[in-house]
Design a protein around this motif. Sequence first.
Motif, PDB file in Angstrom:
ATOM      1  N   ASP A   1       0.686  -1.076  -0.016  1.00 29.01           N
ATOM      2  CA  ASP A   1       0.141   0.126   0.025  1.00 29.01           C
ATOM      3  C   ASP A   1       0.740   1.344   0.232  1.00 29.01           C
ATOM      4  O   ASP A   1       0.599   2.395  -0.808  1.00 29.01           O
TER       5      ASP A   1
ATOM      6  N   TYR B   1       3.200   1.353  -3.501  1.00 22.90           N
ATOM      7  CA  TYR B   1       2.351   2.004  -4.776  1.00 22.90           C
ATOM      8  C   TYR B   1       1.305   2.925  -4.121  1.00 22.90           C
ATOM      9  O   TYR B   1       0.108   2.977  -4.741  1.00 22.90           O
ATOM     10  N   SER B   2       1.852   3.929  -3.574  1.00 19.21           N
ATOM     11  CA  SER B   2       0.913   5.088  -3.157  1.00 19.21           C
ATOM     12  C   SER B   2       0.281   5.757  -4.448  1.00 19.21           C
ATOM     13  O   SER B   2      -0.650   6.355  -4.237  1.00 19.21           O
TER      14      SER B   2
ATOM     15  N   LEU C   1      -1.359   4.519  -6.606  1.00 15.91           N
ATOM     16  CA  LEU C   1      -2.637   4.058  -7.073  1.00 15.91           C
ATOM     17  C   LEU C   1      -3.722   4.552  -6.041  1.00 15.91           C
ATOM     18  O   LEU C   1      -4.777   4.029  -6.362  1.00 15.91           O
ATOM     19  N   ASN C   2      -3.367   5.522  -4.933  1.00 14.34           N
ATOM     20  CA  ASN C   2      -4.239   6.060  -4.289  1.00 14.34           C
ATOM     21  C   ASN C   2      -5.348   6.920  -5.205  1.00 14.34           C
ATOM     22  O   ASN C   2      -6.878   6.815  -4.699  1.00 14.34           O
TER      23      ASN C   2
ATOM     24  N   ASN D   1      -9.935   3.306  -2.588  1.00 13.38           N
ATOM     25  CA  ASN D   1      -9.641   2.006  -1.896  1.00 13.38           C
ATOM     26  C   ASN D   1      -9.746   0.559  -2.294  1.00 13.38           C
ATOM     27  O   ASN D   1      -8.947  -0.207  -2.495  1.00 13.38           O
TER      28      ASN D   1
ATOM     29  N   LYS E   1      -7.579   0.044  -5.521  1.00 12.83           N
ATOM     30  CA  LYS E   1      -6.274   0.002  -5.301  1.00 12.83           C
ATOM     31  C   LYS E   1      -5.837  -1.409  -4.823  1.00 12.83           C
ATOM     32  O   LYS E   1      -4.942  -2.195  -5.001  1.00 12.83           O
ATOM     33  N   LYS E   2      -6.933  -1.962  -3.890  1.00 18.58           N
ATOM     34  CA  LYS E   2      -6.725  -3.442  -3.326  1.00 18.58           C
ATOM     35  C   LYS E   2      -6.631  -4.340  -4.294  1.00 18.58           C
ATOM     36  O   LYS E   2      -6.123  -5.396  -4.128  1.00 18.58           O
TER      37      LYS E   2
END
Length: 356
Positions: free
Chosen positions: A75, A78-79, A81-82, A86, A89-90
């Motif tokens: 998490d 790979y910030s 992808l924020n 949520n 990104k998951k």
Amino acid sequence: MKNVVIAWCNTNEKDFENFVPLKFVGERNLKLSFSNDINILFFNGFNNLSQQYKSDLQNLGYSLFDVSDLYNFFDKKYSELNRFGNYEKKCFLRWPVLEKFFQNEQVIHYDGDIIFNEDPLVIAKKLKGKTFVLQGCPAFTCISNIDWFSQYNEELNLFVKDIENYSDKAWRDRFGWEITFKTRWAGSRFRKIITSDQDFISHLIHSEKIIQDKIEDILLALNDYICFENPLFVHSYDENFSYKYIRENGIDYFSYKREDAKNYFIKKRVLFWHMQSCFNFYLSKAIFRKKFLSFLPMGKLKFNLAAKGLEDFVNKKAGKFLNHNSRLNVYKYFFEKHDFSGVFNKRIWWKEGIFD
């Protein structure tokens, strides 16, 4: 092969089971003499579940793992992808987590909204040695060749470095997707910016940047089954319709007539039901009709992805009070109290010619 489901619980177990009915699925599996040898990896919220609920899942045969520390590592890594939220990104990060957690073991990944119509152990046996994403949808992904993970990670690193330029090039490379949609099961995408791991994997399969076994080999291994990643679009990959739907002893089948053989019918078992949101909502409309509008001649149950029709609007509003459109309630209706015969027929189904 390891069977795995990725999960997270943001509130409590009641909300979780309503949205991802693992207990219901596990109990149903045992009734059908299926195995529940499935690893459930929790990205977050493991402590939001009571010990009783965890014990219930474990007693059904599931193995539960709190992998929040592992997820948190990726998490932070790979910030970038924020920006996608949520959930997305998951989904992007489930693949590096799976690789790290299982340490080069072969896996079959199932989304948490899959209802089994065949024993997961039987599926794993039939797909031994295969690596593929079913029809471009990561909800069912079989990874026997672990190079798949390194290919995904390599492209993911390139993607997060420059999301706009990577997506722009991928959009230009999209030419011919209508062909690879069927020849490689690359799926489809219609957003210029790659926004989900499904968009991303669709691009990788289409451009041959990730392992995808020959579709003919996969179909041969699953020759006794009807396979579709979204039941609403069963016609997209198999053209043997019109189908007749049957449930026998809790197991669902489609049968169809061979055009080259007079009076010769073939019956195939549905591999599993992917109860994704659009299909679940579609079925909830059928429930609402049956319970409250049976006195009206409603005709076909219309479908549109945007869910903006009048019936869709009424169903959404009613769902806030009746909760008939939760996955758990839809599961109970169609897998405990009824079957799909009230939907899978030519009078109701949204697309003409698919069901008898």
